[in-house]
Design a protein around this motif. Structure first.
Motif, short mmCIF file in Angstrom:
data_model
loop_
_atom_site.label_atom_id
_atom_site.label_comp_id
_atom_site.label_asym_id
_atom_site.label_seq_id
_atom_site.Cartn_x
_atom_site.Cartn_y
_atom_site.Cartn_z
N GLY A 89 0.78 -1.22 0.00
CA GLY A 89 0.00 0.00 0.00
C GLY A 89 0.81 1.28 0.00
N TYR A 90 2.13 1.18 0.13
CA TYR A 90 2.96 2.38 0.07
C TYR A 90 3.46 2.56 -1.36
CZ TYR A 90 3.26 2.38 5.18
OH TYR A 90 2.97 2.41 6.51
N SER A 91 3.60 3.79 -1.77
CA SER A 91 4.15 4.05 -3.10
C SER A 91 5.63 3.66 -3.11
CB SER A 91 4.00 5.53 -3.47
OG SER A 91 4.87 6.33 -2.67
N LYS A 92 6.17 3.45 -4.29
CA LYS A 92 7.59 3.10 -4.46
C LYS A 92 8.45 4.21 -3.85
CE LYS A 92 10.87 1.76 -8.06
NZ LYS A 92 11.98 2.59 -8.17
N GLU A 93 8.04 5.46 -4.05
CA GLU A 93 8.82 6.59 -3.54
C GLU A 93 8.88 6.58 -2.01
OE1 GLU A 93 8.95 11.43 -4.01
OE2 GLU A 93 7.01 10.44 -4.14
N ILE A 94 7.76 6.32 -1.37
CA ILE A 94 7.72 6.30 0.09
C ILE A 94 8.52 5.11 0.63
CG2 ILE A 94 6.21 6.04 2.12
CD1 ILE A 94 6.19 8.84 0.79
N LYS A 95 8.39 3.95 0.00
CA LYS A 95 9.17 2.78 0.42
C LYS A 95 10.67 3.08 0.34
CE LYS A 95 8.00 -1.60 -0.52
NZ LYS A 95 7.50 -2.80 -1.23
N GLU A 96 11.07 3.68 -0.78
CA GLU A 96 12.49 3.96 -0.97
C GLU A 96 12.98 4.99 0.05
OE1 GLU A 96 15.07 4.01 -4.75
OE2 GLU A 96 14.31 6.06 -4.57
N LEU A 97 12.19 6.03 0.30
CA LEU A 97 12.59 7.04 1.29
C LEU A 97 12.70 6.43 2.68
CD1 LEU A 97 10.54 10.17 0.17
CD2 LEU A 97 13.02 9.96 0.24
N GLY A 98 11.72 5.63 3.06
CA GLY A 98 11.77 4.96 4.36
C GLY A 98 12.97 4.04 4.47
N PHE A 99 13.24 3.32 3.40
CA PHE A 99 14.39 2.42 3.37
C PHE A 99 15.68 3.21 3.54
CE2 PHE A 99 17.59 -0.30 1.49
CZ PHE A 99 17.23 -1.57 1.88
N MET A 100 15.80 4.33 2.81
CA MET A 100 17.01 5.15 2.90
C MET A 100 17.20 5.73 4.30
SD MET A 100 19.10 5.16 0.43
CE MET A 100 20.11 6.47 1.10
N MET A 101 16.13 6.13 4.96
CA MET A 101 16.25 6.68 6.31
C MET A 101 16.81 5.62 7.26
SD MET A 101 15.23 9.77 5.83
CE MET A 101 15.77 9.60 4.13
N SER A 102 16.29 4.40 7.17
CA SER A 102 16.79 3.32 8.03
C SER A 102 18.21 2.93 7.63
CB SER A 102 15.86 2.11 7.96
OG SER A 102 14.66 2.39 8.65
N LEU A 103 18.49 2.90 6.34
CA LEU A 103 19.85 2.57 5.88
C LEU A 103 20.84 3.62 6.38
CD1 LEU A 103 21.74 0.75 4.26
CD2 LEU A 103 21.17 2.12 2.23
N ASN A 104 20.46 4.89 6.35
CA ASN A 104 21.34 5.94 6.87
C ASN A 104 21.63 5.74 8.35
OD1 ASN A 104 21.61 7.27 4.43
ND2 ASN A 104 19.96 8.72 4.84
N ARG A 105 20.61 5.34 9.12
CA ARG A 105 20.83 5.07 10.54
C ARG A 105 21.80 3.91 10.73
NH1 ARG A 105 15.71 7.02 10.91
NH2 ARG A 105 14.57 5.12 10.44
N LEU A 106 21.63 2.87 9.92
CA LEU A 106 22.50 1.70 10.02
C LEU A 106 23.94 2.06 9.68
CD1 LEU A 106 22.79 -1.35 10.46
CD2 LEU A 106 22.14 -1.66 8.05
N ILE A 107 24.14 2.77 8.61
CA ILE A 107 25.49 3.17 8.21
C ILE A 107 26.10 4.09 9.27
CG2 ILE A 107 26.83 4.49 6.51
CD1 ILE A 107 24.86 3.37 4.37
N GLY A 108 25.31 5.02 9.79
CA GLY A 108 25.81 5.92 10.84
C GLY A 108 26.22 5.17 12.09
N TYR A 109 25.45 4.17 12.47
CA TYR A 109 25.77 3.37 13.64
C TYR A 109 27.06 2.58 13.40
CZ TYR A 109 25.31 -0.02 17.42
OH TYR A 109 25.55 -0.80 18.52
N HIS A 110 27.18 2.00 12.24
CA HIS A 110 28.38 1.25 11.86
C HIS A 110 29.60 2.18 11.92
CE1 HIS A 110 29.54 -2.32 9.03
NE2 HIS A 110 30.53 -2.04 9.84
N GLU A 111 29.43 3.37 11.36
CA GLU A 111 30.51 4.35 11.34
C GLU A 111 30.92 4.77 12.76
OE1 GLU A 111 31.54 8.65 9.25
OE2 GLU A 111 29.48 7.90 9.23
N SER A 112 29.96 4.97 13.64
CA SER A 112 30.29 5.39 15.00
C SER A 112 31.08 4.30 15.73
CB SER A 112 29.05 5.78 15.78
OG SER A 112 28.23 4.68 16.03
N ASN A 113 30.78 3.03 15.45
CA ASN A 113 31.54 1.95 16.05
C ASN A 113 32.98 1.96 15.55
OD1 ASN A 113 32.37 -1.18 16.12
ND2 ASN A 113 30.98 -0.69 17.80
#
Length: 126
Positions: A89-113
């Motif tokens: 039910g989510y548009s492709k754009e919203i799915k991708e934006l949500g995915f990118m927000m979580s991916l950014n958090r993951l990369i940031g956490y990895h980087e802080s470690n």
């Protein structure tokens, strides 16, 4: 506890992060992502795979067994990513934006470690 013991714990955590990231993305369908985001993700996973191999070697050299270390923050973020990819039910754009927000958090956490390990290495070996 000595500084080198703390380094071993941080390295074990980094190993867990890389292992969990690699496991999650090995099974993930990223076809809904734009080519640009797929390239970012592929580069991150390549980095993470290399990171896992290097950390594993370093842990062996330090005689540290990471065991089945699991990082709860990575678990939570990858769970969010899984939810995003399976939502209907989510548009492709919203799915991708949500995915990118979580991916950014993951990369940031990895980087802080990685930054923590760099800091400890400077404290121990300089």
């Amino acid at each position: 506890m000595k500084k080198v013991d703390l380094l071993g714990k941080e390295l074990s955590n980094l190993y867990a992060i890389a292992k969990q990231v690699n496991h999650y993305f090995d099974e993930s369908d990223i076809s809904f992502l734009s080519e640009k985001v797929q390239k970012i993700l592929v580069n991150y996973v390549k980095f993470s795979c290399t990171n896992e191999e290097q950390i594993s070697k370093t842990l062996r050299e330090l005689n540290v067994n990471p065991g089945n270390t699991i990082d709860s923050i990575v678990n939570e973020i990858t769970e969010n990513l899984r939810d995003i990819t399976t939502q209907k039910g989510y548009s492709k754009e919203i799915k991708e934006l949500g995915f990118m927000m979580s991916l950014n958090r993951l990369i940031g956490y990895h980087e802080s470690n990685l930054e923590n390990i760099h800091y400890l290495m400077d404290e121990i070996y300089v």
